[in-house]
Design a protein around this motif. Sequence first.
Motif, PDB file in Angstrom:
ATOM      1  N   VAL A  27       0.684  -1.113   0.076  1.00 45.47           N
ATOM      2  CA  VAL A  27      -0.074   0.047  -0.021  1.00 45.47           C
ATOM      3  C   VAL A  27       1.068   1.291   0.062  1.00 45.47           C
ATOM      4  O   VAL A  27       0.778   2.201  -0.676  1.00 45.47           O
ATOM      5  N   ASP A  28       1.937   1.431   0.934  1.00 45.83           N
ATOM      6  CA  ASP A  28       2.751   2.331   1.046  1.00 45.83           C
ATOM      7  C   ASP A  28       3.471   2.578  -0.554  1.00 45.83           C
ATOM      8  O   ASP A  28       3.547   3.834  -0.917  1.00 45.83           O
ATOM      9  N   PHE A  29       3.920   1.498  -1.180  1.00 47.52           N
ATOM     10  CA  PHE A  29       4.610   1.460  -2.423  1.00 47.52           C
ATOM     11  C   PHE A  29       3.783   1.923  -3.504  1.00 47.52           C
ATOM     12  O   PHE A  29       4.111   3.042  -4.278  1.00 47.52           O
ATOM     13  N   VAL A  30       2.417   1.910  -3.388  1.00 46.67           N
ATOM     14  CA  VAL A  30       1.823   2.138  -4.416  1.00 46.67           C
ATOM     15  C   VAL A  30       1.346   3.650  -4.253  1.00 46.67           C
ATOM     16  O   VAL A  30       1.137   4.501  -5.072  1.00 46.67           O
ATOM     17  N   LYS A  31       1.025   4.023  -2.961  1.00 45.90           N
ATOM     18  CA  LYS A  31       0.677   5.393  -2.847  1.00 45.90           C
ATOM     19  C   LYS A  31       1.899   6.253  -3.097  1.00 45.90           C
ATOM     20  O   LYS A  31       1.562   7.281  -3.728  1.00 45.90           O
ATOM     21  N   GLY A  32       2.971   5.982  -2.882  1.00 47.90           N
ATOM     22  CA  GLY A  32       4.395   6.726  -3.247  1.00 47.90           C
ATOM     23  C   GLY A  32       4.342   6.746  -4.932  1.00 47.90           C
ATOM     24  O   GLY A  32       4.755   7.774  -5.374  1.00 47.90           O
ATOM     25  N   VAL A  33       3.981   5.550  -5.628  1.00 46.45           N
ATOM     26  CA  VAL A  33       3.941   5.963  -6.867  1.00 46.45           C
ATOM     27  C   VAL A  33       2.956   6.490  -7.733  1.00 46.45           C
ATOM     28  O   VAL A  33       3.130   7.405  -8.221  1.00 46.45           O
ATOM     29  N   ILE A  34       1.703   6.563  -7.051  1.00 48.72           N
ATOM     30  CA  ILE A  34       0.633   7.329  -7.483  1.00 48.72           C
ATOM     31  C   ILE A  34       1.081   8.850  -7.136  1.00 48.72           C
ATOM     32  O   ILE A  34       0.879   9.579  -8.031  1.00 48.72           O
ATOM     33  N   ASP A  35       1.583   9.181  -5.844  1.00 43.90           N
ATOM     34  CA  ASP A  35       1.948  10.465  -5.719  1.00 43.90           C
ATOM     35  C   ASP A  35       2.806  10.943  -6.541  1.00 43.90           C
ATOM     36  O   ASP A  35       2.832  12.231  -6.836  1.00 43.90           O
ATOM     37  N   GLU A  36       3.961  10.198  -6.894  1.00 46.03           N
ATOM     38  CA  GLU A  36       4.960  10.438  -7.955  1.00 46.03           C
ATOM     39  C   GLU A  36       4.391  10.899  -9.331  1.00 46.03           C
ATOM     40  O   GLU A  36       4.887  12.081  -9.915  1.00 46.03           O
ATOM     41  N   LYS A  37       3.502  10.081  -9.524  1.00 47.38           N
ATOM     42  CA  LYS A  37       2.755  10.217 -11.059  1.00 47.38           C
ATOM     43  C   LYS A  37       1.963  11.506 -11.083  1.00 47.38           C
ATOM     44  O   LYS A  37       1.822  12.088 -11.947  1.00 47.38           O
ATOM     45  N   GLN A  44       3.777  18.839 -15.267  1.00 48.80           N
ATOM     46  CA  GLN A  44       3.855  18.647 -16.798  1.00 48.80           C
ATOM     47  C   GLN A  44       2.591  19.665 -17.227  1.00 48.80           C
ATOM     48  O   GLN A  44       2.878  20.573 -18.252  1.00 48.80           O
ATOM     49  N   ALA A  45       1.524  19.586 -16.656  1.00 51.46           N
ATOM     50  CA  ALA A  45       0.237  20.426 -16.855  1.00 51.46           C
ATOM     51  C   ALA A  45       0.639  22.096 -16.805  1.00 51.46           C
ATOM     52  O   ALA A  45       0.586  22.952 -17.590  1.00 51.46           O
ATOM     53  N   VAL A  46       1.373  22.296 -15.421  1.00 47.90           N
ATOM     54  CA  VAL A  46       1.863  23.664 -15.214  1.00 47.90           C
ATOM     55  C   VAL A  46       2.634  24.155 -16.274  1.00 47.90           C
ATOM     56  O   VAL A  46       2.599  25.207 -16.972  1.00 47.90           O
ATOM     57  N   HIS A  47       3.842  23.450 -16.651  1.00 47.27           N
ATOM     58  CA  HIS A  47       4.916  24.109 -17.776  1.00 47.27           C
ATOM     59  C   HIS A  47       4.508  23.783 -19.206  1.00 47.27           C
ATOM     60  O   HIS A  47       4.868  24.669 -19.823  1.00 47.27           O
ATOM     61  N   GLU A  48       3.406  23.049 -19.446  1.00 51.57           N
ATOM     62  CA  GLU A  48       2.865  23.152 -20.900  1.00 51.57           C
ATOM     63  C   GLU A  48       1.909  24.079 -21.162  1.00 51.57           C
ATOM     64  O   GLU A  48       1.507  24.353 -22.337  1.00 51.57           O
ATOM     65  N   THR A  49       1.416  24.483 -19.841  1.00 51.39           N
ATOM     66  CA  THR A  49       0.073  25.394 -20.119  1.00 51.39           C
ATOM     67  C   THR A  49       0.631  26.770 -19.759  1.00 51.39           C
ATOM     68  O   THR A  49       1.227  27.013 -19.062  1.00 51.39           O
ATOM     69  N   ASN A  50       0.209  27.953 -20.646  1.00 53.83           N
ATOM     70  CA  ASN A  50       0.721  29.108 -20.443  1.00 53.83           C
ATOM     71  C   ASN A  50      -0.222  29.900 -19.383  1.00 53.83           C
ATOM     72  O   ASN A  50      -1.113  30.435 -19.996  1.00 53.83           O
ATOM     73  N   ILE A  51       0.095  29.546 -18.061  1.00 52.08           N
ATOM     74  CA  ILE A  51      -0.689  30.100 -17.115  1.00 52.08           C
ATOM     75  C   ILE A  51      -0.864  31.623 -17.356  1.00 52.08           C
ATOM     76  O   ILE A  51      -1.891  32.214 -17.172  1.00 52.08           O
ATOM     77  N   ASP A  52       0.307  32.291 -17.505  1.00 58.49           N
ATOM     78  CA  ASP A  52       0.255  33.746 -17.426  1.00 58.49           C
ATOM     79  C   ASP A  52      -0.538  34.490 -18.681  1.00 58.49           C
ATOM     80  O   ASP A  52      -1.139  35.271 -18.453  1.00 58.49           O
ATOM     81  N   GLY A  53      -0.407  33.876 -19.862  1.00 61.76           N
ATOM     82  CA  GLY A  53      -1.156  34.037 -21.109  1.00 61.76           C
ATOM     83  C   GLY A  53      -2.527  33.917 -20.555  1.00 61.76           C
ATOM     84  O   GLY A  53      -3.500  34.729 -20.940  1.00 61.76           O
ATOM     85  N   MET A  54      -3.013  32.553 -19.965  1.00 62.51           N
ATOM     86  CA  MET A  54      -4.558  32.451 -19.740  1.00 62.51           C
ATOM     87  C   MET A  54      -4.876  33.677 -18.702  1.00 62.51           C
ATOM     88  O   MET A  54      -6.080  34.306 -19.084  1.00 62.51           O
ATOM     89  N   VAL A  55      -4.108  34.122 -17.786  1.00 62.08           N
ATOM     90  CA  VAL A  55      -4.780  34.969 -16.766  1.00 62.08           C
ATOM     91  C   VAL A  55      -4.899  36.197 -17.627  1.00 62.08           C
ATOM     92  O   VAL A  55      -5.529  36.992 -17.297  1.00 62.08           O
ATOM     93  N   ASN A  56      -3.703  36.651 -18.169  1.00 62.19           N
ATOM     94  CA  ASN A  56      -3.766  37.884 -19.014  1.00 62.19           C
ATOM     95  C   ASN A  56      -4.917  38.012 -19.706  1.00 62.19           C
ATOM     96  O   ASN A  56      -5.549  39.085 -19.783  1.00 62.19           O
ATOM     97  N   SER A  57      -5.331  36.884 -20.758  1.00 57.56           N
ATOM     98  CA  SER A  57      -6.390  36.952 -21.559  1.00 57.56           C
ATOM     99  C   SER A  57      -7.596  37.226 -20.728  1.00 57.56           C
ATOM    100  O   SER A  57      -8.385  38.080 -21.197  1.00 57.56           O
ATOM    101  N   ARG A  58      -7.934  36.596 -19.769  1.00 59.27           N
ATOM    102  CA  ARG A  58      -8.945  36.817 -18.970  1.00 59.27           C
ATOM    103  C   ARG A  58      -9.180  37.971 -18.192  1.00 59.27           C
ATOM    104  O   ARG A  58     -10.377  38.670 -18.185  1.00 59.27           O
ATOM    105  N   VAL A  59      -8.164  38.525 -17.722  1.00 62.27           N
ATOM    106  CA  VAL A  59      -8.200  39.986 -16.869  1.00 62.27           C
ATOM    107  C   VAL A  59      -8.370  40.845 -18.285  1.00 62.27           C
ATOM    108  O   VAL A  59      -9.227  42.019 -17.848  1.00 62.27           O
ATOM    109  N   LYS A  60      -7.888  40.881 -19.433  1.00 62.05           N
ATOM    110  CA  LYS A  60      -8.161  41.606 -20.632  1.00 62.05           C
ATOM    111  C   LYS A  60      -9.545  41.585 -20.872  1.00 62.05           C
ATOM    112  O   LYS A  60     -10.282  42.851 -21.015  1.00 62.05           O
ATOM    113  N   ASP A  61     -10.099  40.470 -20.844  1.00 62.71           N
ATOM    114  CA  ASP A  61     -11.763  40.358 -21.408  1.00 62.71           C
ATOM    115  C   ASP A  61     -12.510  40.982 -20.224  1.00 62.71           C
ATOM    116  O   ASP A  61     -13.342  41.719 -20.479  1.00 62.71           O
ATOM    117  N   ILE A  62     -12.054  40.683 -18.879  1.00 61.33           N
ATOM    118  CA  ILE A  62     -12.902  41.216 -17.927  1.00 61.33           C
ATOM    119  C   ILE A  62     -12.959  42.872 -18.191  1.00 61.33           C
ATOM    120  O   ILE A  62     -13.820  43.493 -17.682  1.00 61.33           O
TER     121      ILE A  62
END
Length: 96
Positions: A27-37, A44-62
Motif C-alpha cells: 500500500v505504501d509503495f503504491v501510494k508513493g508511485v501514485i503520488d509521484e505520477k 507537466q500541466a503547469v509547464h505546458e500550459t501558459n498560465i500567465d497568458g491565460m490569466v492575462n487574457s481573462r483579465v483583459k476580457d473582464i
Amino acid sequence: MTVEQIELRKILSQMLADNGINRETIVDFVKGVIDEKVEKAINQAVHETNIDGMVNSRVKDITTRAIQEEVARKVRTTMNCVSISLECHEPAKQEN
C-alpha cells in the motif's frame, strides 16, 4: 478460485513475506508511485500550459467588458438629460 490459483496465491504470498513485503508495504509503495505520477502530471500541466497568458487574457476580457459597460452607462445617463430637436427642410434646387 481453483486449487491451482489458491496454491499459486499461497506461494506468492510466502515469497513476498520472505522478502519483507506485506499488504502494508505494498500500500505504501503504491501510494508513493501514485503520488509521484500525480506530481509529475501536475508539473507537466503547469509547464505546458501558459498560465500567465491565460490569466492575462481573462483579465483583459473582464477589463474590456467592464469599461464598455461603464462607458455605455455614462452615455445613456448623459443622453437621457439631452433633448434633441430636428428640423427637416427640403434641399433647395440648383439651376444649371
